[in-house]
Write a protein that holds these residues in place. Sequence first.
Motif, PDB file in Angstrom:
ATOM      1  N   LEU A 151       7.511   8.178  -1.727  1.00  0.00           N
ATOM      2  CA  LEU A 151       7.568   7.350  -2.931  1.00  0.00           C
ATOM      3  C   LEU A 151       7.479   5.865  -2.592  1.00  0.00           C
ATOM      4  CD1 LEU A 151      10.300   9.018  -5.204  1.00  0.00           C
ATOM      5  CD2 LEU A 151       7.827   8.951  -5.583  1.00  0.00           C
ATOM      6  N   ALA A 152       8.255   5.466  -1.577  1.00  0.00           N
ATOM      7  CA  ALA A 152       8.236   4.055  -1.174  1.00  0.00           C
ATOM      8  C   ALA A 152       6.863   3.650  -0.646  1.00  0.00           C
ATOM      9  CB  ALA A 152       9.302   3.804  -0.109  1.00  0.00           C
ATOM     10  N   THR A 153       6.257   4.523   0.129  1.00  0.00           N
ATOM     11  CA  THR A 153       4.923   4.237   0.665  1.00  0.00           C
ATOM     12  C   THR A 153       3.890   4.122  -0.449  1.00  0.00           C
ATOM     13  OG1 THR A 153       5.444   5.414   2.724  1.00  0.00           O
ATOM     14  CG2 THR A 153       3.111   5.071   2.209  1.00  0.00           C
ATOM     15  N   ALA A 154       3.968   5.008  -1.429  1.00  0.00           N
ATOM     16  CA  ALA A 154       3.040   4.969  -2.555  1.00  0.00           C
ATOM     17  C   ALA A 154       3.191   3.674  -3.340  1.00  0.00           C
ATOM     18  CB  ALA A 154       3.272   6.171  -3.465  1.00  0.00           C
ATOM     19  N   TYR A 155       4.430   3.260  -3.575  1.00  0.00           N
ATOM     20  CA  TYR A 155       4.680   2.018  -4.310  1.00  0.00           C
ATOM     21  C   TYR A 155       4.077   0.823  -3.570  1.00  0.00           C
ATOM     22  CZ  TYR A 155       7.172  -1.847  -6.517  1.00  0.00           C
ATOM     23  OH  TYR A 155       7.471  -3.027  -7.157  1.00  0.00           O
ATOM     24  N   VAL A 156       4.349   0.740  -2.280  1.00  0.00           N
ATOM     25  CA  VAL A 156       3.850  -0.380  -1.481  1.00  0.00           C
ATOM     26  C   VAL A 156       2.324  -0.399  -1.478  1.00  0.00           C
ATOM     27  CG1 VAL A 156       3.683  -1.304   0.859  1.00  0.00           C
ATOM     28  CG2 VAL A 156       5.900  -0.552  -0.035  1.00  0.00           C
ATOM     29  N   ASN A 157       1.710   0.753  -1.273  1.00  0.00           N
ATOM     30  CA  ASN A 157       0.250   0.809  -1.207  1.00  0.00           C
ATOM     31  C   ASN A 157      -0.404   0.460  -2.542  1.00  0.00           C
ATOM     32  OD1 ASN A 157       0.303   1.547   1.481  1.00  0.00           O
ATOM     33  ND2 ASN A 157       0.203   3.738   1.070  1.00  0.00           N
ATOM     34  N   VAL A 158       0.196   0.932  -3.636  1.00  0.00           N
ATOM     35  CA  VAL A 158      -0.364   0.636  -4.961  1.00  0.00           C
ATOM     36  C   VAL A 158      -0.267  -0.853  -5.260  1.00  0.00           C
ATOM     37  CG1 VAL A 158      -0.018   0.938  -7.449  1.00  0.00           C
ATOM     38  CG2 VAL A 158      -0.008   2.924  -5.945  1.00  0.00           C
ATOM     39  N   MET A 159       0.906  -1.426  -5.051  1.00  0.00           N
ATOM     40  CA  MET A 159       1.097  -2.844  -5.353  1.00  0.00           C
ATOM     41  C   MET A 159       0.215  -3.742  -4.490  1.00  0.00           C
ATOM     42  SD  MET A 159       2.971  -3.790  -7.836  1.00  0.00           S
ATOM     43  CE  MET A 159       4.191  -3.179  -8.988  1.00  0.00           C
ATOM     44  N   ARG A 160       0.020  -3.357  -3.246  1.00  0.00           N
ATOM     45  CA  ARG A 160      -0.804  -4.171  -2.347  1.00  0.00           C
ATOM     46  C   ARG A 160      -2.293  -3.996  -2.613  1.00  0.00           C
ATOM     47  NH1 ARG A 160       1.403  -5.823   2.726  1.00  0.00           N
ATOM     48  NH2 ARG A 160      -0.453  -5.059   3.793  1.00  0.00           N
ATOM     49  N   SER A 161      -2.643  -3.037  -3.458  1.00  0.00           N
ATOM     50  CA  SER A 161      -4.049  -2.771  -3.754  1.00  0.00           C
ATOM     51  C   SER A 161      -4.483  -3.315  -5.114  1.00  0.00           C
ATOM     52  CB  SER A 161      -4.318  -1.258  -3.713  1.00  0.00           C
ATOM     53  OG  SER A 161      -3.966  -0.704  -2.464  1.00  0.00           O
ATOM     54  N   ILE A 162      -3.535  -3.889  -5.869  1.00  0.00           N
ATOM     55  CA  ILE A 162      -3.823  -4.375  -7.223  1.00  0.00           C
ATOM     56  C   ILE A 162      -3.732  -5.896  -7.249  1.00  0.00           C
ATOM     57  CG2 ILE A 162      -3.065  -4.323  -9.638  1.00  0.00           C
ATOM     58  CD1 ILE A 162      -1.887  -1.582  -9.124  1.00  0.00           C
ATOM     59  N   PRO A 163      -4.675  -6.577  -7.903  1.00  0.00           N
ATOM     60  CA  PRO A 163      -4.580  -8.039  -8.019  1.00  0.00           C
ATOM     61  C   PRO A 163      -3.330  -8.451  -8.789  1.00  0.00           C
ATOM     62  CG  PRO A 163      -6.780  -7.263  -8.624  1.00  0.00           C
ATOM     63  CD  PRO A 163      -5.917  -6.046  -8.494  1.00  0.00           C
ATOM     64  N   LEU A 164      -2.743  -9.549  -8.384  1.00  0.00           N
ATOM     65  CA  LEU A 164      -1.522 -10.041  -9.027  1.00  0.00           C
ATOM     66  C   LEU A 164      -1.735 -10.289 -10.515  1.00  0.00           C
ATOM     67  CD1 LEU A 164       1.343 -11.206  -9.073  1.00  0.00           C
ATOM     68  CD2 LEU A 164       0.377 -13.382  -8.264  1.00  0.00           C
ATOM     69  N   ILE A 165      -2.863 -10.850 -10.874  1.00  0.00           N
ATOM     70  CA  ILE A 165      -3.115 -11.185 -12.277  1.00  0.00           C
ATOM     71  C   ILE A 165      -3.134  -9.923 -13.147  1.00  0.00           C
ATOM     72  CG2 ILE A 165      -5.647 -11.103 -12.137  1.00  0.00           C
ATOM     73  CD1 ILE A 165      -5.627 -13.614 -13.943  1.00  0.00           C
ATOM     74  N   LEU A 166      -3.576  -8.813 -12.569  1.00  0.00           N
ATOM     75  CA  LEU A 166      -3.585  -7.557 -13.320  1.00  0.00           C
ATOM     76  C   LEU A 166      -2.163  -7.058 -13.556  1.00  0.00           C
ATOM     77  CD1 LEU A 166      -5.285  -5.371 -14.621  1.00  0.00           C
ATOM     78  CD2 LEU A 166      -5.449  -4.224 -12.400  1.00  0.00           C
ATOM     79  N   VAL A 167      -1.299  -7.214 -12.565  1.00  0.00           N
ATOM     80  CA  VAL A 167       0.107  -6.814 -12.725  1.00  0.00           C
ATOM     81  C   VAL A 167       0.776  -7.675 -13.789  1.00  0.00           C
ATOM     82  CG1 VAL A 167       2.316  -6.505 -11.547  1.00  0.00           C
ATOM     83  CG2 VAL A 167       0.193  -6.084 -10.306  1.00  0.00           C
ATOM     84  N   ILE A 168       0.451  -8.961 -13.815  1.00  0.00           N
ATOM     85  CA  ILE A 168       0.987  -9.857 -14.846  1.00  0.00           C
ATOM     86  C   ILE A 168       0.592  -9.357 -16.229  1.00  0.00           C
ATOM     87  CG2 ILE A 168       0.878 -12.174 -15.827  1.00  0.00           C
ATOM     88  CD1 ILE A 168       0.521 -13.251 -12.981  1.00  0.00           C
ATOM     89  N   PHE A 169      -0.681  -9.007 -16.401  1.00  0.00           N
ATOM     90  CA  PHE A 169      -1.160  -8.511 -17.692  1.00  0.00           C
ATOM     91  C   PHE A 169      -0.483  -7.195 -18.058  1.00  0.00           C
ATOM     92  CE2 PHE A 169      -5.228 -11.108 -17.285  1.00  0.00           C
ATOM     93  CZ  PHE A 169      -4.854 -11.979 -18.295  1.00  0.00           C
ATOM     94  N   TRP A 170      -0.344  -6.309 -17.092  1.00  0.00           N
ATOM     95  CA  TRP A 170       0.278  -5.014 -17.355  1.00  0.00           C
ATOM     96  C   TRP A 170       1.694  -5.194 -17.898  1.00  0.00           C
ATOM     97  CZ3 TRP A 170      -1.028  -1.487 -12.545  1.00  0.00           C
ATOM     98  CH2 TRP A 170      -2.328  -1.012 -12.687  1.00  0.00           C
ATOM     99  N   ILE A 171       2.479  -5.989 -17.187  1.00  0.00           N
ATOM    100  CA  ILE A 171       3.874  -6.165 -17.594  1.00  0.00           C
ATOM    101  C   ILE A 171       3.972  -6.941 -18.904  1.00  0.00           C
ATOM    102  CG2 ILE A 171       6.077  -7.230 -16.927  1.00  0.00           C
ATOM    103  CD1 ILE A 171       5.457  -6.517 -14.059  1.00  0.00           C
ATOM    104  N   PHE A 172       3.110  -7.917 -19.088  1.00  0.00           N
ATOM    105  CA  PHE A 172       3.174  -8.751 -20.298  1.00  0.00           C
ATOM    106  C   PHE A 172       2.775  -7.980 -21.552  1.00  0.00           C
ATOM    107  CE2 PHE A 172       1.479 -12.121 -23.155  1.00  0.00           C
ATOM    108  CZ  PHE A 172       2.655 -12.839 -23.310  1.00  0.00           C
TER     109      PHE A 172
END
Length: 228
Positions: free
Chosen positions: A54-75
Amino acid sequence: MSVDFSTIVSAAPFLLTGLWFTIQITLVGVGGGIVLGSLLAVARLSRNRFISGLATAYVNVMRSIPLILVIFWIFFLVPWAIGWLVNGGRPVAVGATLTIFITFILFEAAYYAEIVRAGFRSISTGQYEACEALGLPKFHAYVYILFPQAIRNVLPILLTQTIILCQDTSPVYVISATDLLGAASKIAQRDGRLVEMYLTVGVVYFLFSYTASQFVKSLQSRLAYGGR
């Protein structure tokens, strides 16, 4: 087109407000990112394959997604998700500031996790065996013995990631947050002073990054000579 740097003086209070918010984002991202990242690092080192996976999956997913996309997702998505769970399907107002703080903690934790994990791996196996021989609970062993050593071993890399984090705060203006770049953009569009404002922002980021990088180099030299 004439260049008038006197506009920077009149815009200074607004720019300083934006700079303070940039500093806040950096501090929250570093503090929360290191705490969550350390937990993820320990989870990745766990002998339990499920937890480690689970921890490995989280790290790999987050490191593979642009920051701006994560901002949009959460917002945009998180208010709907929370509303669906607790508010009868109606979106809950989260706000730009809280969105940004949550985003940077979750996003940066993935990077800090890998750095801290490298720190744990740099510790000799004898340290782990000594903790087990003394019968120390894992929590106490990690908090009081292993974690301080791991942080010391990777401190320059942690500081370098912090510099990158500060630079990465600039995309938050896309959700109308007033960080340093957001403040400069608003003034530039209002007064038509794009060159002056963006040049000022560039100088501020350069001065911070250069000064911080020189500090990291100095720290690396000290650590290389045993902290003398």
